[in-house]
Design a protein around this motif. Structure first.
Motif, PDB file in Angstrom:
ATOM      1  N   UNK A  59     -64.939  55.523 -40.100  1.00 42.81           N
ATOM      2  CA  UNK A  59     -63.929  54.894 -40.926  1.00 42.81           C
ATOM      3  C   UNK A  59     -64.429  53.566 -41.449  1.00 42.81           C
ATOM      4  N   UNK A  60     -63.786  53.004 -42.471  1.00 40.14           N
ATOM      5  CA  UNK A  60     -64.297  51.796 -43.139  1.00 40.14           C
ATOM      6  C   UNK A  60     -64.017  50.503 -42.405  1.00 40.14           C
ATOM      7  N   UNK A  83     -72.458  59.625 -37.564  1.00 41.77           N
ATOM      8  CA  UNK A  83     -72.543  59.898 -38.994  1.00 41.77           C
ATOM      9  C   UNK A  83     -72.437  58.588 -39.772  1.00 41.77           C
ATOM     10  N   UNK A  84     -73.345  58.388 -40.728  1.00 41.27           N
ATOM     11  CA  UNK A  84     -73.367  57.140 -41.496  1.00 41.27           C
ATOM     12  C   UNK A  84     -72.191  57.022 -42.444  1.00 41.27           C
ATOM     13  N   UNK A  85     -71.597  58.144 -42.844  1.00 41.09           N
ATOM     14  CA  UNK A  85     -70.458  58.104 -43.762  1.00 41.09           C
ATOM     15  C   UNK A  85     -70.801  58.706 -45.109  1.00 41.09           C
ATOM     16  N   UNK A  86     -69.772  59.148 -45.830  1.00 41.78           N
ATOM     17  CA  UNK A  86     -69.953  59.895 -47.071  1.00 41.78           C
ATOM     18  C   UNK A  86     -69.358  59.185 -48.290  1.00 41.78           C
ATOM     19  N   UNK A  95     -74.162  48.816 -50.671  1.00 42.61           N
ATOM     20  CA  UNK A  95     -73.857  49.042 -49.265  1.00 42.61           C
ATOM     21  C   UNK A  95     -72.484  49.681 -49.103  1.00 42.61           C
ATOM     22  N   UNK A  96     -72.452  50.795 -48.398  1.00 40.94           N
ATOM     23  CA  UNK A  96     -71.199  51.439 -48.004  1.00 40.94           C
ATOM     24  C   UNK A  96     -71.188  51.467 -46.478  1.00 40.94           C
ATOM     25  N   UNK A 125     -73.933  57.325 -47.215  1.00 39.90           N
ATOM     26  CA  UNK A 125     -73.858  55.860 -47.217  1.00 39.90           C
ATOM     27  C   UNK A 125     -75.241  55.239 -47.120  1.00 39.90           C
ATOM     28  N   UNK A 126     -75.409  54.113 -47.788  1.00 40.73           N
ATOM     29  CA  UNK A 126     -76.645  53.340 -47.684  1.00 40.73           C
ATOM     30  C   UNK A 126     -76.297  51.919 -47.273  1.00 40.73           C
TER      31      UNK A 126
END
Length: 231
Positions: A59-60, A83-86, A95-96, A125-126
């Motif tokens: 989550x963010x 998981x890095x995120x989508x 950056x996410x 996400x990067x």
């Protein structure tokens, strides 16, 4: 839950000798919020003696209780893969952020495509906290009922890394960090036991429907449907 079955299937295919514990942290009914369910699941994984935790969720916004649970697991010697995120936009210079992957105790896993050069998936996400990447596009794994299905997302990339770690641990003494160079065990030597935990879906005491994750900040499964597939 197809998401959890798919994730667990990838771990099994990567590390077929691993004993898998699944802790369901999302659901429609129950006594706990999603955040609290994640905390309880991490603590239970520690109590159960797991060696690896895979969290195909995120989550963010940070949540202090989850961070403290992650630290407890890390201090217990557990390797934590997330998981890095989508929420990626295909631009490596933006950056996410997703939690818990961003925490320093976690191995943040991006998604790459199974193509020449392993290009990064546009949805992945990067940020500077990303550590490794795994195949996360059109991943074939199991679904409930014994069939198979393809899904995409960093949720699918994370168990590739967690499964690899489990394989490495199978050649090492449980409780020890593996050396940089890992040699295959002698064929006459039985492999050591190890446990791989995954926070896969909904809690064994799932949260109520009114506490379902929202895009604005609560935890939820990262997207893993056909909308994330790439050519």
């Amino acid at each position: 839950d197809y998401h959890g079955t798919h994730v667990a299937g990838t771990v099994h295919l990567m590390a077929p000798d691993a004993e898998i514990y699944d802790y369901r942290v999302f659901g429609r009914t129950g006594d706990y919020s999603v955040d609290r369910s994640i905390v309880l699941a991490i603590d239970q994984a520690v109590a159960d003696g797991c060696n690896v935790i895979n969290m195909s969720l995120g989550g963010p916004s940070p949540f202090g209780q989850i961070r403290r649970a992650v630290k407890r697991a890390y201090n217990a010697g557990i390797i934590i893969v997330c998981a890095a995120g989508n929420e990626g936009d295909g631009n490596a210079f933006t950056n996410e952020i997703s939690y818990p992957a961003t925490y320093t105790e976690c191995i943040s896993t991006a998604a790459v495509q199974k193509k020449d050069g392993l290009p990064v998936a546009n949805f992945s996400n990067s940020n500077n906290a990303v550590d490794y990447a795994g195949i996360g596009v059109n991943v074939l794994s199991f679904k409930p009922g014994g069939d198979v299905m393809r899904l995409s997302g960093t949720s699918m990339a994370s168990p590739h890394v967690a499964g690899l770690v489990a394989c490495i641990l199978s050649t090492s003494q449980v409780g020890e960090r593996p050396d940089d160079e890992v040699l295959p065990p002698d064929e006459d030597t039985p492999s050591t036991g190890f446990d791989c935990c995954g926070l896969f879906g909904s809690s064994s005491v799932p949260p109520p429907a009114d506490s379902a994750p929202s895009p604005s900040g609560e935890f939820g499964k990262v997207k893993d449907d056909a909308s994330l597939r790439e050519d």
